[in-house]
Write an enzyme that holds these catalytic residues in place. Structure first.
Site, PDB file in Angstrom:
ATOM      1  N   HIS A   1     103.455  24.780 -56.262  1.00 33.71           N
ATOM      2  CA  HIS A   1     103.456  23.331 -56.055  1.00 33.71           C
ATOM      3  C   HIS A   1     103.016  22.698 -57.381  1.00 33.71           C
ATOM      4  CE1 HIS A   1     101.789  19.486 -54.519  1.00 33.71           C
ATOM      5  NE2 HIS A   1     102.566  19.668 -53.476  1.00 33.71           N
TER       6      HIS A   1
ATOM      7  N   ASP B   1      95.990  29.451 -54.391  1.00 34.51           N
ATOM      8  CA  ASP B   1      96.321  28.207 -53.703  1.00 34.51           C
ATOM      9  C   ASP B   1      96.685  28.575 -52.258  1.00 34.51           C
ATOM     10  OD1 ASP B   1      97.404  25.988 -52.579  1.00 34.51           O
ATOM     11  OD2 ASP B   1      98.855  25.583 -54.179  1.00 34.51           O
TER      12      ASP B   1
ATOM     13  N   LYS C   1      96.404  19.534 -43.710  1.00 32.94           N
ATOM     14  CA  LYS C   1      97.487  20.435 -43.305  1.00 32.94           C
ATOM     15  C   LYS C   1      97.036  21.384 -42.195  1.00 32.94           C
ATOM     16  CE  LYS C   1      99.499  20.686 -47.962  1.00 32.94           C
ATOM     17  NZ  LYS C   1     100.650  19.793 -47.952  1.00 32.94           N
TER      18      LYS C   1
ATOM     19  N   CYS D   1     107.584  18.580 -54.203  1.00 32.46           N
ATOM     20  CA  CYS D   1     106.595  18.771 -55.281  1.00 32.46           C
ATOM     21  C   CYS D   1     106.659  20.179 -55.857  1.00 32.46           C
ATOM     22  CB  CYS D   1     105.178  18.452 -54.816  1.00 32.46           C
ATOM     23  SG  CYS D   1     104.971  16.753 -54.326  1.00 32.46           S
TER      24      CYS D   1
END
Ligand code: 7TS
Length: 416
Positions: A130, A208, A234, A373
């Protein structure tokens, strides 16, 4: 006798009742929310936690000796302890509240990076990140005069680990920042194996986990990672709250990222001393309601069980992968299930993903369209954009039928 472990299936219809927004209509149609990788919906337990905070004990944390402040502080720190248990951190001191995964990556890039990067060393990222795991590293390596390189992925959307090994060979790589699960390809990377390779070369890693913690059981001690980031919104929590997990010794060594109230132990006009962990990295009044709300989301996910949640998503994504694969002129991105996360990004020849998303929206189906993204992934695949359906615990096989029927209708409209 052989015993097989049966994971009881979840009552998805009952779970849907926990999410008030799923009762609403869009363009007169029932909402089918398939954009969970962008942000998830919130269960009543989280909404009520936010409401109760503001109605009953709204106060600043760590400052007051009055009852409301003590209650707010206890719940704010209690949520931190829940999050620590949820990802199996050794201590809540290793859990830093941030605004989101993006801010958590920036915190490490600036606080750790500016102290440790210099000409002659490099950071390694990957081609499947991302933007939030690329751009902070570009900014900081540029400022420090350090190098930045990227591990490529193959045609199946898997990281080429031999390229990682080559990047680690010369001892100049100080940190590798990589995703646990891609938000476009759906690839689930072998985090533990990658971390072991990085550590064997004497480098650090940042994982991540923005698309992993909400969807898979995550154990940071088992991964043995140095830093791990994720976002509350999320994983059924509020927006405005995210997490940096960091190995304690590393966090102790790092200078603060931002200065201000709460992150100091002592301030003199001639200089200041930092607060202890985790508050050293939490300058100013934090997102109190949001942190407590994230604690409620963690309770909700824990009660569901991450293994069961993952099993449900594997079922959905397997079905979606197969059904989408039957549609002519549709290209699915990334590796096949079950080794993929609960999302599928795809491109349909001659239909722009935005047009497809707009047509589906008329039917109450919410998907995302664009580069998500992650423009470098699309550039590598030679496509400008893709459509993406991403699932969560409240989605059903019937919604995949509706998605597929909607794509066929869009194809009719565009007559291909
Ligand atoms: N990392 C990954 C893998 C992500 O998917 C996202 C957000 C982020 C980091 C950044 O999260 P944030 O909460 O800090 O913004 N991904 C998406 C997406 O796929 N669609 O919208 C946001």
């Amino acid at each position: 006798m052989n015993e097989t472990i049966v994971i009881p299936t979840l009552d998805v219809e009952a779970i849907k009742q926990d999410f008030p927004i799923l009762q609403r209509k869009v363009h007169g149609r029932a909402l089918h929310y398939l954009d969970n990788a962008a942000t998830s919906q919130k269960p009543r337990a989280v909404l009520e936690t936010l409401d109760t905070y503001y109605r009953e004990y709204n106060a600043n944390v760590h400052r007051g000796v009055h009852t409301l402040s003590e209650e707010a502080t206890a719940r704010y720190e209690g949520a931190r302890a829940k999050i620590a248990r949820f990802v199996n951190a050794r201590s809540p001191k290793e859990i830093i509240y941030t605004r989101n995964a993006t801010e958590a990556i920036n915190l490490v890039a600036y606080a750790w990076g500016l102290a440790n990067l210099r000409p002659g060393v490099r950071v390694v990222s990957t081609e499947m990140e991302h933007h939030s795991n690329i751009v902070p590293w570009q900014l900081v390596t540029q400022q420090a005069g350090a190098g930045l390189s990227y591990v490529p992925f193959d045609e199946d959307g898997r990281l080429q680990l031999d390229a990682l090994d080559r990047a680690l060979e010369d001892g100049r790589t100080k940190l590798v920042a990589f995703t646990a699960a891609s938000n476009v390809l759906g690839t689930i990377n072998p985090v533990k194996e990658i971390v072991a390779r990085i550590h064997a070369a004497g480098a650090l890693c940042l994982v991540d986990a923005a698309q992993a913690v909400p969807h898979l059981p995550v154990d940071v001690q088992d991964w043995d990672c140095d830093f791990c980031v994720f976002s509350g919104h999320k994983m059924m929590g509020p927006t405005g709250i995210g997490v940096l997990y960091g190995r304690r010794a590393l966090l102790e060594e790092m200078p603060p990222f931002m200065g201000g109230g709460d992150m100091i132990r002592e301030v003199r006009l001639t200089g200041s001393k930092w607060n202890e962990l985790p508050w050293k990295f939490e300058a100013g009044t934090p997102a109190i309601a949001e942190a407590i709300g994230l604690g409620a989301a963690v309770d909700y996910l824990t009660a569901l069980g991450m293994e069961r949640l993952r099993a449900h998503e594997v079922e959905l994504v397997t079905q979606a992968w197969e059904r989408l694969g039957e549609i002519p002129n549709l290209k699915r991105l990334g590796p096949p299930p079950p080794e993929r996360s609960g999302l599928v990004a795809f491109a349909v020849d001659s239909i722009h993903p935005h047009d497809l998303a707009a047509i589906l929206d008329q039917e109450g189906i919410a998907i995302r369209a664009g580069h998500h993204c992650a423009a470098p992934i699309h550039e590598k695949l030679g496509i400008a954009a893709s459509a993406r359906a991403s699932f969560y615990i409240y989605n059903t096989p019937e919604e995949i039928d509706l998605l597929v029927a909607g794509i066929y209708r869009a194809k009719d409209i565009f007559a291909i």
